[in-house]
Design a protein around this motif. Structure first.
Motif, PDB file in Angstrom:
ATOM      1  N   SER A  81      31.556  20.531  23.350  1.00 38.02           N
ATOM      2  CA  SER A  81      30.490  19.478  22.964  1.00 38.02           C
ATOM      3  C   SER A  81      29.262  19.672  24.188  1.00 38.02           C
ATOM      4  O   SER A  81      28.380  19.515  23.851  1.00 38.02           O
ATOM      5  CB  SER A  81      31.331  18.375  23.095  1.00 38.02           C
ATOM      6  N   ILE A  82      29.739  19.903  25.392  1.00 37.77           N
ATOM      7  CA  ILE A  82      28.716  19.997  26.471  1.00 37.77           C
ATOM      8  C   ILE A  82      27.677  21.272  26.187  1.00 37.77           C
ATOM      9  O   ILE A  82      26.589  21.103  26.274  1.00 37.77           O
ATOM     10  CB  ILE A  82      29.507  20.147  27.887  1.00 37.77           C
TER      11      ILE A  82
ATOM     12  N   ILE B 186      23.530  16.025  19.464  1.00 35.95           N
ATOM     13  CA  ILE B 186      23.819  15.644  20.878  1.00 35.95           C
ATOM     14  C   ILE B 186      24.724  14.303  20.509  1.00 35.95           C
ATOM     15  O   ILE B 186      25.670  14.255  21.186  1.00 35.95           O
ATOM     16  CB  ILE B 186      22.269  15.270  21.356  1.00 35.95           C
TER      17      ILE B 186
ATOM     18  N   LEU C 281      33.348  14.235  22.466  1.00 31.31           N
ATOM     19  CA  LEU C 281      33.627  14.889  23.654  1.00 31.31           C
ATOM     20  C   LEU C 281      34.900  15.047  24.220  1.00 31.31           C
ATOM     21  O   LEU C 281      35.778  15.837  24.673  1.00 31.31           O
ATOM     22  CB  LEU C 281      32.774  13.935  24.767  1.00 31.31           C
TER      23      LEU C 281
ATOM     24  N   ILE D  26      25.443  20.171  23.377  1.00 30.37           N
ATOM     25  CA  ILE D  26      24.432  19.177  23.991  1.00 30.37           C
ATOM     26  C   ILE D  26      23.461  19.760  24.649  1.00 30.37           C
ATOM     27  O   ILE D  26      22.258  19.721  24.605  1.00 30.37           O
ATOM     28  CB  ILE D  26      25.158  18.223  24.842  1.00 30.37           C
TER      29      ILE D  26
ATOM     30  N   SER E  58      21.200  21.851  22.228  1.00 31.80           N
ATOM     31  CA  SER E  58      20.556  20.690  21.340  1.00 31.80           C
ATOM     32  C   SER E  58      19.343  20.439  22.370  1.00 31.80           C
ATOM     33  O   SER E  58      18.016  20.042  21.886  1.00 31.80           O
ATOM     34  CB  SER E  58      21.206  19.731  20.988  1.00 31.80           C
ATOM     35  N   GLY E  59      19.585  20.208  23.726  1.00 35.05           N
ATOM     36  CA  GLY E  59      18.301  19.608  24.508  1.00 35.05           C
ATOM     37  C   GLY E  59      17.441  20.856  24.616  1.00 35.05           C
ATOM     38  O   GLY E  59      16.287  20.595  24.580  1.00 35.05           O
TER      39      GLY E  59
ATOM     40  N   ASN F  54      28.181  15.193  19.296  1.00 36.88           N
ATOM     41  CA  ASN F  54      29.104  16.056  20.219  1.00 36.88           C
ATOM     42  C   ASN F  54      29.375  15.023  21.668  1.00 36.88           C
ATOM     43  O   ASN F  54      30.448  15.403  21.925  1.00 36.88           O
ATOM     44  CB  ASN F  54      28.215  17.259  20.582  1.00 36.88           C
ATOM     45  N   PHE F  55      28.486  14.167  21.670  1.00 37.79           N
ATOM     46  CA  PHE F  55      28.702  13.195  22.772  1.00 37.79           C
ATOM     47  C   PHE F  55      29.848  12.376  22.508  1.00 37.79           C
ATOM     48  O   PHE F  55      30.944  12.016  23.006  1.00 37.79           O
ATOM     49  CB  PHE F  55      27.896  12.295  22.993  1.00 37.79           C
TER      50      PHE F  55
END
Length: 147
Positions: free
Chosen positions: A115-116, A101, A108, A119, A122-123, A104-105
């Protein structure tokens, strides 16, 4: 009229926890493979990704490629450990998903949509690994009569 036995609730919780663990393992494996591919693309050809100017976390795309490649390999290896429902794999899975996360942030601006997506994946991995209780863990070679 349906009657329930006290053991049925425990069995359904165990089946749910097993399903969530398998979901997390597969998602971590997919996320790892996707991160490996992203890392290889960044290392091999910097022209695929958009370069932004004056970005606070500016790194060379080759450096980002090595970061994503390393995290992808680690995620893939840990996902194999999740299939055995080991505690070390759950802890490392949460840690690696958190690092994915963050990476990737930070990358971005170079590839925003991907990337989103990573994220979000991964969440879901972190959620799936954190909702299972230890006593509901799947034991691969346990028979129902040994309880």
């Amino acid at each position: 009229m349906t009657t329930t036995h006290p053991g049925n609730t425990r069995t359904s919780l165990r089946e749910w926890a097993t399903g969530v663990t398998v979901f997390a393992a597969i998602m971590l494996m997919i996320g790892g493979i996707l991160d490996i591919m992203r890392g290889i693309a960044e290392i091999a050809d910097d022209d695929i990704f958009v370069s932004t100017r004056n970005y606070v976390f500016e790194l060379n795309l080759t450096a980002w490629g090595w970061i994503h490649l390393a995290l992808g390999v680690l995620a893939f290896v840990v996902s194999l450990g999740l299939f055995t429902a080991s505690t070390w794999a759950r802890v490392l899975g949460v840690a690696i998903a958190g690092l994915v996360i963050i990476s990737n942030f930070l990358s971005l601006p170079y590839y925003p949509v991907w990337s989103i997506v990573m994220i979000a994946i991964s969440g879901f991995i972190i959620w799936a690994l954190c909702v299972m209780r230890k006593d509901d863990a799947f034991v691969p070679f346990e028979t129902p009569t040994s309880r």
